[in-house]
Structures are given as C-alpha cells and as structure tokens.
Scaffold this active site. Structure first.
Site, PDB file in Angstrom:
ATOM      1  N   GLY A   1       0.975  -1.345  -0.028  1.00  0.00           N
ATOM      2  CA  GLY A   1      -0.011   0.119   0.002  1.00  0.00           C
ATOM      3  C   GLY A   1       0.707   1.169  -0.079  1.00  0.00           C
TER       4      GLY A   1
ATOM      5  CG  ASP B   1      10.003 -15.780   0.071  1.00  0.00           C
ATOM      6  OD1 ASP B   1       9.985 -14.986   0.791  1.00  0.00           O
ATOM      7  OD2 ASP B   1       9.449 -17.261   0.183  1.00  0.00           O
TER       8      ASP B   1
ATOM      9  CB  SER C   1       2.960  -3.785   6.545  1.00  0.00           C
ATOM     10  OG  SER C   1       1.762  -4.295   5.796  1.00  0.00           O
TER      11      SER C   1
ATOM     12  CE1 TYR D   1       5.033  -4.502  10.518  1.00  0.00           C
ATOM     13  CE2 TYR D   1       4.011  -3.010  12.262  1.00  0.00           C
ATOM     14  CZ  TYR D   1       4.617  -3.108  11.056  1.00  0.00           C
ATOM     15  OH  TYR D   1       4.981  -1.955  10.217  1.00  0.00           O
TER      16      TYR D   1
ATOM     17  CE  LYS E   1       8.317  -3.396  10.192  1.00  0.00           C
ATOM     18  NZ  LYS E   1       8.969  -3.384   8.654  1.00  0.00           N
TER      19      LYS E   1
ATOM     20  NE  ARG F   1      -2.190   4.235  17.407  1.00  0.00           N
ATOM     21  CZ  ARG F   1      -1.425   4.076  16.480  1.00  0.00           C
ATOM     22  NH1 ARG F   1      -1.801   4.558  15.355  1.00  0.00           N
ATOM     23  NH2 ARG F   1      -0.211   3.650  16.576  1.00  0.00           N
TER      24      ARG F   1
END
Length: 271
Positions: A16, A53, A77, A138, A142, A176
C-alpha cells in the site's frame, strides 16, 4: 541532472505505501529497482522489476547486486500470527543485511514502525533512547530489525536510518491518527534527508508530520534536518465533529496505549 545514486533498491514496492511512494523515487537514482513477493507491473524506463521472497537467501543476494542504497519497506506490515512475520520480517531482515554486507552497500533506510513503542501510554512522550515496548509480533519484528541494523553498524560500519513510521495514509479520522499522521510528501522528504545526509551512523527517527499533541520526541535525529511541511490540523474539526473516540475510559486499551487497535489483535491484553 546528476542524481545522488546510480541504482537504489526499493523493497515492498507492491504494498500500500510502496505503491504511493513509487512515483516519487526517481529523483534519487538513475535506476530504481522495485522488489516484492508478488508481481509488479508497468515498469517505467528508469525502473527494474524483481520478484523476491525475502526468506530466500540466494534470491535476496541476487536482488541486492549492483545496488548503491536500499529503501527496505518489504515484509509483513500488519499484526498476524508469528510464522509469516518470522519468515519475512526476521529471517528476511537477516538475509537482507547479510547481502548488504557482502555486496558492499553502505546505507539502508529501514521502514520500522511506531508499533515498536506501542505499549507506552498515550500520556507518555517517547524518544528513541527509551527502551522499545512492542505491542505485538509485528512490533517485535521491527525491534529485531532495529537491533540487527545496529549490529551491522557496530561491526561493519553499514549506516542505517530506522524510520518509525506513523499513520501514513491520506487522511486522519480519529485522535490517534491525528497524533501520528504522516503525509506522503513529508514521508518523501524524510527519505530524502535519510538518504542524503552525509553521515547517519545508526539513527532511529520518528516518521511524523507537524502535528499537535505529538507523542514522539525526535531530538536524537535532529541532525537529519527533517522539516515537515504538513500537519494533521487540517483534519481536526472533522474528527471532533464525528464524535469518534468520545469515550475517555482509560481502561479501553486502544485509548490507553499508543499501539491503538493493534492491541486488539493477537493474544488478549492482561493488565
């Protein structure tokens, strides 16, 4: 006009945010190599397409050949079960940095996330020197990416700017998002400063526009000279009029913690 780089690699180009950033990257390099797990169509004259990949070490090594710098936006994501996150965001990150090291690439811009700090409260002001407090798998992936890139700086001198990206969508529609909003133009400017600042070492910066009520203090990355031109103020009246987030119940975890709705995914929160 001479461009800063001959060839840059942009992973996650079919995602996106990747699709929105893609048209803006030609200013940085003569050739932009676009990579993703899924096919990418309509290559422009200055673009190269690679399907890769991230969990495939040999494929990642080939993807990085002949590259001067990397914008690493690839991987999972969203908050999902651990297995796909481990493959793309953890093993994939290890494969990428090993390729970066072996190919002699000197700079990476890593799309980290505000979810590395999602278990801080919305009443806290957070800076990059504070310990990470991820809000899920997730966010943990990170945190791993930030630590791995720090290791490659300390051991091998590979420079990385880790951008803890906020809410980078066209409009903010709740409180937020008002606090964490990042316009696309400001995202591009932050990429420009991250790529072109002469020395960055290992830097963590917060990807955010000039919003009111910010939760993040970017003092440790001021030398990047990033100056956001946009602000979420343009959305404030509409958010207030909508009545969204009307509750001030701080037992609501989406209001209590900076991670917001990511805290409703995965294992149940226990105070």
């Amino acid at each position: 006009m001479t461009k800063p780089f001959k060839r840059i690699l942009f992973t996650g180009a079919a995602g996106g945010l990747g699709r929105r950033l893609r048209p803006h990257l030609g200013q940085f390099a003569d050739v932009v190599r676009l990579a993703d797990l899924v096919p990418i169509a309509d290559a422009q004259p200055h673009e190269e397409i690679v399907q890769c990949d991230l969990a495939d070490r040999d494929a990642v090594m080939a993807m990085c050949e002949g590259v001067d710098a990397i914008l690493h936006f690839g991987g999972v994501s969203t908050e999902v079960e651990f297995a796909p996150i481990m493959q793309a965001n953890i093993l994939g990150m290890a494969n990428l940095y090993e390729a970066v090291h072996k190919r002699g690439i000197r700079r990476v811009i890593f799309a980290s996330s505000n979810h590395t700090m999602g278990m801080y409260k919305t009443t806290d002001v957070v800076d990059a020197a504070m310990p990470p407090r991820a809000d899920g798998y997730y966010g943990l992936s990170k945190v791993f990416g930030e630590s791995l890139s720090r290791y490659y700086w300390d051991r091998f001198g590979i420079e990385t700017v880790c951008i803890r990206i906020g809410y980078c969508f066209p409009e903010a529609s709740n409180h937020r998002q008002l606090a964490t909003w990042l316009s696309l133009d400001d995202m591009v400017e932050l990429l420009r400063r991250s790529l072109l600042t002469p020395r960055v070492g290992h830097t963590i910066t917060f990807g955010i526009s000039d919003n009111d009520g910010k939760w993040w203090d970017d003092r440790h990355a001021r030398f990047l000279a990033y100056r956001p031109k946009d602000s979420s103020r343009q959305f404030t009246d509409a958010v207030l009029a909508s009545g969204v987030d009307k509750s001030d119940d701080m037992n609501d975890i989406t209001l209590k913690f900076q991670g917001g709705v990511f805290l409703t995914h995965g294992p149940k929160y226990k105070p």
